[in-house]
Design an enzyme around this catalytic site. Sequence first.
Site, mmCIF file in Angstrom:
data_model
loop_
_atom_site.group_PDB
_atom_site.id
_atom_site.type_symbol
_atom_site.label_atom_id
_atom_site.label_comp_id
_atom_site.label_asym_id
_atom_site.label_seq_id
_atom_site.Cartn_x
_atom_site.Cartn_y
_atom_site.Cartn_z
ATOM 1 C CE LYS A 13 -2.015 -1.091 3.889
ATOM 2 N NZ LYS A 13 -1.353 -2.374 4.157
ATOM 3 N NE ARG A 88 -3.935 -1.180 9.713
ATOM 4 C CZ ARG A 88 -2.834 -0.562 9.286
ATOM 5 N NH1 ARG A 88 -2.789 0.726 9.181
ATOM 6 N NH2 ARG A 88 -1.769 -1.285 8.968
ATOM 7 N NE ARG A 160 6.679 -0.755 10.378
ATOM 8 C CZ ARG A 160 5.571 -0.583 9.652
ATOM 9 N NH1 ARG A 160 5.637 0.032 8.476
ATOM 10 N NH2 ARG A 160 4.413 -1.000 10.091
ATOM 11 N NE ARG A 171 1.632 -4.989 11.458
ATOM 12 C CZ ARG A 171 2.519 -4.467 10.620
ATOM 13 N NH1 ARG A 171 3.745 -4.929 10.583
ATOM 14 N NH2 ARG A 171 2.172 -3.493 9.833
HETATM 15 P P1 ADP Z 1 2.257 -1.805 3.240
HETATM 16 O O1 ADP Z 1 2.300 -0.295 3.153
HETATM 17 O O2 ADP Z 1 1.046 -2.397 2.567
HETATM 18 O O3 ADP Z 1 2.432 -2.322 4.638
HETATM 19 P P2 ADP Z 1 4.828 -1.679 1.823
HETATM 20 O O4 ADP Z 1 4.504 -0.780 0.674
HETATM 21 O O5 ADP Z 1 5.660 -1.088 2.923
HETATM 22 O O6 ADP Z 1 3.494 -2.358 2.414
HETATM 23 O O7 ADP Z 1 5.536 -2.989 1.237
HETATM 24 C C1 ADP Z 1 5.986 -4.049 2.113
HETATM 25 C C2 ADP Z 1 7.351 -4.557 1.654
HETATM 26 O O8 ADP Z 1 7.205 -5.239 0.395
HETATM 27 C C3 ADP Z 1 8.376 -3.426 1.426
HETATM 28 O O9 ADP Z 1 9.646 -3.888 1.821
HETATM 29 C C4 ADP Z 1 8.305 -3.192 -0.080
HETATM 30 O O10 ADP Z 1 9.526 -2.697 -0.565
HETATM 31 C C5 ADP Z 1 7.968 -4.577 -0.625
HETATM 32 N N1 ADP Z 1 7.107 -4.534 -1.821
HETATM 33 C C6 ADP Z 1 6.107 -3.661 -2.094
HETATM 34 N N2 ADP Z 1 5.512 -3.942 -3.279
HETATM 35 C C7 ADP Z 1 6.136 -5.046 -3.754
HETATM 36 C C8 ADP Z 1 5.984 -5.866 -4.954
HETATM 37 N N3 ADP Z 1 5.058 -5.600 -5.883
HETATM 38 N N4 ADP Z 1 6.815 -6.924 -5.079
HETATM 39 C C9 ADP Z 1 7.742 -7.212 -4.143
HETATM 40 N N5 ADP Z 1 7.946 -6.495 -3.023
HETATM 41 C C10 ADP Z 1 7.165 -5.426 -2.821
HETATM 42 P P1 AMP Z 2 1.202 0.607 8.966
HETATM 43 O O1 AMP Z 2 2.424 1.459 8.853
HETATM 44 O O2 AMP Z 2 0.044 1.117 8.141
HETATM 45 O O3 AMP Z 2 1.479 -0.861 8.744
HETATM 46 O O4 AMP Z 2 0.699 0.755 10.491
HETATM 47 C C1 AMP Z 2 1.491 0.312 11.575
HETATM 48 C C2 AMP Z 2 0.629 0.150 12.827
HETATM 49 O O5 AMP Z 2 0.051 1.411 13.197
HETATM 50 C C3 AMP Z 2 -0.560 -0.797 12.692
HETATM 51 O O6 AMP Z 2 -0.207 -2.154 12.877
HETATM 52 C C4 AMP Z 2 -1.475 -0.272 13.808
HETATM 53 O O7 AMP Z 2 -1.042 -0.685 15.090
HETATM 54 C C5 AMP Z 2 -1.268 1.235 13.734
HETATM 55 N N1 AMP Z 2 -2.234 1.868 12.802
HETATM 56 C C6 AMP Z 2 -1.968 2.511 11.630
HETATM 57 N N2 AMP Z 2 -3.098 2.961 11.049
HETATM 58 C C7 AMP Z 2 -4.116 2.592 11.875
HETATM 59 C C8 AMP Z 2 -5.533 2.736 11.846
HETATM 60 N N3 AMP Z 2 -6.156 3.345 10.824
HETATM 61 N N4 AMP Z 2 -6.261 2.215 12.869
HETATM 62 C C9 AMP Z 2 -5.671 1.600 13.890
HETATM 63 N N5 AMP Z 2 -4.346 1.406 13.993
HETATM 64 C C10 AMP Z 2 -3.567 1.896 12.995
#
Ligand code: ADP
Ligand code: AMP
Length: 214
Positions: A13, A88, A160, A171
């Site tokens: 995302k 969420r 993280r 999660r």
């Molecule tokens: P989210 O915001 O949904 O938690 P991220 O955008 O941070 O996810 O992506 C999670 C991990 O996967 C990151 O390390 C990112 O670089 C990697 N990633 C994102 N999109 C892809 C893809 N299409 N293929 C492989 N790895 C990806």
């Molecule tokens: P993310 O970076 O989007 O993966 O968010 C990291 C963490 O922040 C999540 O696992 C939740 O604990 C908290 N968080 C982020 N956005 C929300 C939301 N909209 N509602 C509740 N918790 C959230």
Amino acid sequence: MKIIMLGAPGAGKGTQAKQIAEKYKIPHISTGDIFRANIKNGTELGKKAKTFMDQGLLVPDELVVDLVVDRVRQEDCTNGYVLDGFPRTIPQAEALDAALEAIGEKIDYAINVEVPDENIVRRMSGRRACVACGATYHLVHIPPKAEGICDKCGKELILRDDDKPETVEKRLNVYHEQTQPLINYYTDKKVLVEVDGTVDMADVFAAIVKILGE
Ligand code: ADP
Ligand code: AMP
């Protein structure tokens, strides 16, 4: 254009939201980034959020809803925004809809980035995030030029705490229970669109552009 990114943690995302924000010149609003910035700055909100985040749980709705509603009312959001990590839960989605409805607005697209659970744990364990600017990398898919160092600002990259495998499992469960129901919610509102998140990130973005338009 008002866009919501849906998908499991690690679906990509944030990766896609950053590119959407750049191409369509709209702000990228990530609630996860907002909480992490608050934790780093030692604010009251940060202290409260951290106890939930470290356990892989969602931060309570009341700590997040007003924050987002205030944010989307700011001037830079007039032409739209891309929300990443919010809503969420169903109550969050309802609160957002009510706030938008009150000013005659609505969400245009909820983009669901689909990635099966099997791929997620692998993705998250490879994710590295910059402690300073929030840029994200992947050890295999988008490695930084120098190991452990952010290409953009030169600061340290970390795994993280909530990306450790035991927390990722938790999660994912939370996602299936509390967030996945939003897919039906936005389908009913006729704004849901889906993209395959397992392909190369450039191809995921191309699929999104096809939907949103050039
Ligand atoms: P989210 O915001 O949904 O938690 P991220 O955008 O941070 O996810 O992506 C999670 C991990 O996967 C990151 O390390 C990112 O670089 C990697 N990633 C994102 N999109 C892809 C893809 N299409 N293929 C492989 N790895 C990806
Ligand atoms: P993310 O970076 O989007 O993966 O968010 C990291 C963490 O922040 C999540 O696992 C939740 O604990 C908290 N968080 C982020 N956005 C929300 C939301 N909209 N509602 C509740 N918790 C959230």
